[in-house]
Each structure stands twice: as structure tokens, then as C-alpha cells.
Design an enzyme around this catalytic site. Structure first.
Site, PDB file in Angstrom:
ATOM      1  N   LEU A  76       5.433   2.191  -0.699  1.00 33.62           N
ATOM      2  CA  LEU A  76       5.584   1.134   0.232  1.00 33.62           C
ATOM      3  C   LEU A  76       4.166   0.293   0.433  1.00 33.62           C
ATOM      4  CD1 LEU A  76       7.194  -0.181   2.578  1.00 33.62           C
ATOM      5  CD2 LEU A  76       6.047   1.450   4.307  1.00 33.62           C
ATOM      6  N   HIS A  91      -4.921   7.317   6.223  1.00 34.62           N
ATOM      7  CA  HIS A  91      -5.972   6.218   6.056  1.00 34.62           C
ATOM      8  C   HIS A  91      -5.550   4.846   7.158  1.00 34.62           C
ATOM      9  CE1 HIS A  91      -7.395   2.843   3.666  1.00 34.62           C
ATOM     10  NE2 HIS A  91      -8.153   3.600   2.934  1.00 34.62           N
TER      11      HIS A  91
END
Length: 338
Positions: free
Chosen positions: A126, A230
Site C-alpha cells: 500500500l 514507522h
């Protein structure tokens, strides 16, 4: 308008651009021409294959700007993982060390290497170019996968999962990998991640410690990032959590990013989406929907204002119908967005 559709060979330059822009730790988009072209060819074969149960198919989608025909993002579904090449992860669990005689009772966390998701469906790759991360674009790109899965359930496993990118800095240094590197691997995180992305995983079985790792023996920096994502991955994680995905203690073996999972039947978009017949015309509704055309090789999905009438038909404008490649009387699948 963004249109989600299956990738074609002509989209290779744009896919490479996404791979280069995605940064370190994005394992499923390695910067490797042979691999990316191979993924495109495999995806095209998968979309056209006759399937009765999930196998080694891979469905790669791209997001296209209808005005310029520019590819601005990508995402993918792996029908199953681990059937040909082992798919590794760590499970974070708790063990107790106690001595009644000494009055000592210690609870510690351990990481155990395993292959929990073998045979399950993976959501991956994605990525949306930064300038397009606005409005419903990210939501459409992510949720279009669930519209596709809802219409073609036999092609996917009962459980879907996604590995979320873990913590690393701008040059690809991962605190978790740094500890593993010092003690077991002696190679950089970016190289290990690249080898995994191109399918060369043999070094994991060769070098990864087979016995459970006690978390309290890791560096403080490594301990702090276990199960963390992240900063660029937080929006994607939020979307999946809203769909019902949760972490059950499984983390990536390189950066310790969490894996989240959900029974496909319980994914919110799968549960609440509905099929409707198409009517084409003008309407005054401002309610926005994510809508797909229920096809496979000809799959299309967009986000647009639609009107659902009392007869259960969905009224859409001509431009939306053209983007979806549907006509009056065709079926579409849609889900409302709040």
C-alpha cells in the site's frame, strides 16, 4: 477522480517510481526491475486465472488519476503466503520464571520464531505518492481491496493480515535489526530487507536464532520499538484498525513492526458493503461512497457521491459510470463513508 484498477505492463515505470519513493523497510516493493516486471506479469495471470480456492495468486492494483492517466499509487493482495517460500515472523509472548523456595517470581517477554500466517491472505504494497494523500484517496486505495475480496471470496483465505512497517530512520537504520545484526547477521537492515523482498530468504533459516529470544536481553532501543510502526505507516494502520484488524502479538523479524489480522468475514467493509443495480442520471445526494464494479480482471473502484433510492438502486452520474465501466442495470458493490 482516482480510479483503482489492475496493473498493466505499461504501468511498470510508475510502479518503479512508487518503489523508489516508498523508502527503506517497504519489503514488498524492492527496487528491482526483474522482480517488479515479474510481479506485474504474475498479477495479470492471477486476475485471468480460473480459481476454486486460494493459491499462489497475487493481485496488484494501481490508483490512476482519471484526468491525466497518471499512476499515483499501488496496493496488492497475496492470496496466500508461505506455500512456496517460508514466511517468518516473531510471536511476542510472556513466560514466568518462579521459585517458591526463594520467593522469586519473574515475568518476562520472549520472541519466538514461527510461520503463523502460512496459507493466509496478505494485504501489502500500500503506497500513495505524498501529494495524493488527501481526502478519500488513501481510504479508497486501502478499502478497494476489501470490495474486491467481498465479491470473490473463494479466491482468498479466511484470515487476512498485513505486516506494518516498523521503526527505522531516514537512511534505513532499524534499532531492532541493529541488535540482531550485532549478534547474528552482520549485514545491514536495508540489504536484509532487500533480499527478503526479492524472495532470497534462505539466510533467515541459516542465521536466525532458533531458540526464543528474551526481550530483556535486547538493547533498550530495540525493546522500545517492538510492535511500533514507522511514522509514515500510522495512517495505514489506523485504517486497518477501523476495519477491525488487530495485533495478536506477531511482529516482523527485521524491524519488529506489528502484524495485524482479521477474519475476512468480519472486515467492516466486507460486512457492510452491499450490491445495487445501477441507474445513471443526475442526483442531489452529497453522501460519498466507495464503489466497485464487481468484476475481476476488469475491476474498477472509485469514491464518489451516490444516491441509493427506495428500490435499492444506486444512482450515479455518467462520469462515475464511465470510470467504473458500468451501464444501467449492472451490479456494483458500495459502502458509505462517514
Amino acid at each position: 477522480m482516482l480510479i483503482i484498477r489492475p496493473i498493466t505492463c505499461a504501468d511498470y515505470p510508475a510502479l518503479m517510481q512508487c518503489a523508489e519513493a516508498s523508502g527503506h523497510g517497504f519489503t514488498s516493493l524492492p527496487i528491482n526491475e526483474d522482480l517488479l516486471r515479474g510481479r506485474i506479469q504474475h498479477s495479470q495471470a492471477s486476475f485471468n486465472a480460473r480459481v476454486t480456492s486460494p493459491g499462489q495468486e497475487s493481485y496488484l492494483l494501481v490508483a490512476v488519476d482519471s484526468d491525466t492517466n497518471q499512476v499515483v499509487g499501488t496496493t496488492a493482495i497475496e492470496a496466500t503466503v508461505g506455500l512456496d517460500v517460508p514466511f517468518y515472523n516473531y510471536h511476542l509472548s510472556t513466560v514466568t520464571h518462579a521459585s517458591r523456595q526463594l520467593g522469586v517470581h519473574n515475568i518476562v517477554k520472549v520472541l519466538t520464531l514461527g510461520n503463523q500466517y502460512t496459507g493466509e491472505t496478505e494485504l501489502c504494497s500500500l503506497f500513495l505518492l505524498p501529494e495524493w494523500r488527501q481526502g478519500l484517496n488513501g481510504r479508497l486505495l486501502s478499502k478497494s481491496r476489501f470490495l474486491l475480496m467481498a465479491d470473490h471470496r473463494h479466491r482468498f483465505a479466511e484470515v487476512a493480515f498485513a505486516e506494518m512497517r516498523g521503526v527505522s530512520d531516514e537512511v534505513g537504520n532499524s534499532p531492532f535489526w541493529q541488535w540482531l545484526k550485532e549478534h547474528f547477521f552482520s549485514i545491514d537492515f536495508t540489504y536484509a530487507d532487500y533480499l527478503t523482498g526479492i524472495g532470497r530468504k534462505g539466510f533467515i533459516a541459516d542465521l536466525m536464532p532458533k531458540l526464543p529470544i528474551y526481550v530483556n536481553l535486547l538493547s533498550k532501543e530495540a525493546q522500545a520499538v517492538i510492535g511500533q510502526v514507522h511514522v509514515n505507516t500510522r495512517p495505514a494502520l489506523q485504517l486497518l484498525q477501523q476495519e477491525g484488524f488487530c495485533c495478536r502479538g506477531y511482529v516482523d523479524i527485521f524491524d519488529a513492526g506489528p502484524s495485524v489480522e482479521c477474519d475476512v468475514r468480519n472486515i467492516e467493509t466486507v460486512r457492510h458493503s452491499q450490491r445495487c443495480r445501477v441507474e445513471i442520471g443526475q442526483h442531489t445526494s452529497e453522501r460519498c461512497y466507495l464503489v466497485s464494479n464487481c468484476q475481476l480482471a476488469g475491476f474498477r473502484a472509485v469514491a464518489a457521491p451516490l444516491a441509493v433510492n427506495a428500490q435499492g438502486q444506486v444512482v450515479m452520474t455518467e462520469d462515475v459510470a464511465a470510470a467504473l465501466n458500468v451501464d444501467v442495470g449492472d451490479e456494483v458493490r458500495l459502502v458509505a463513508q462517514s
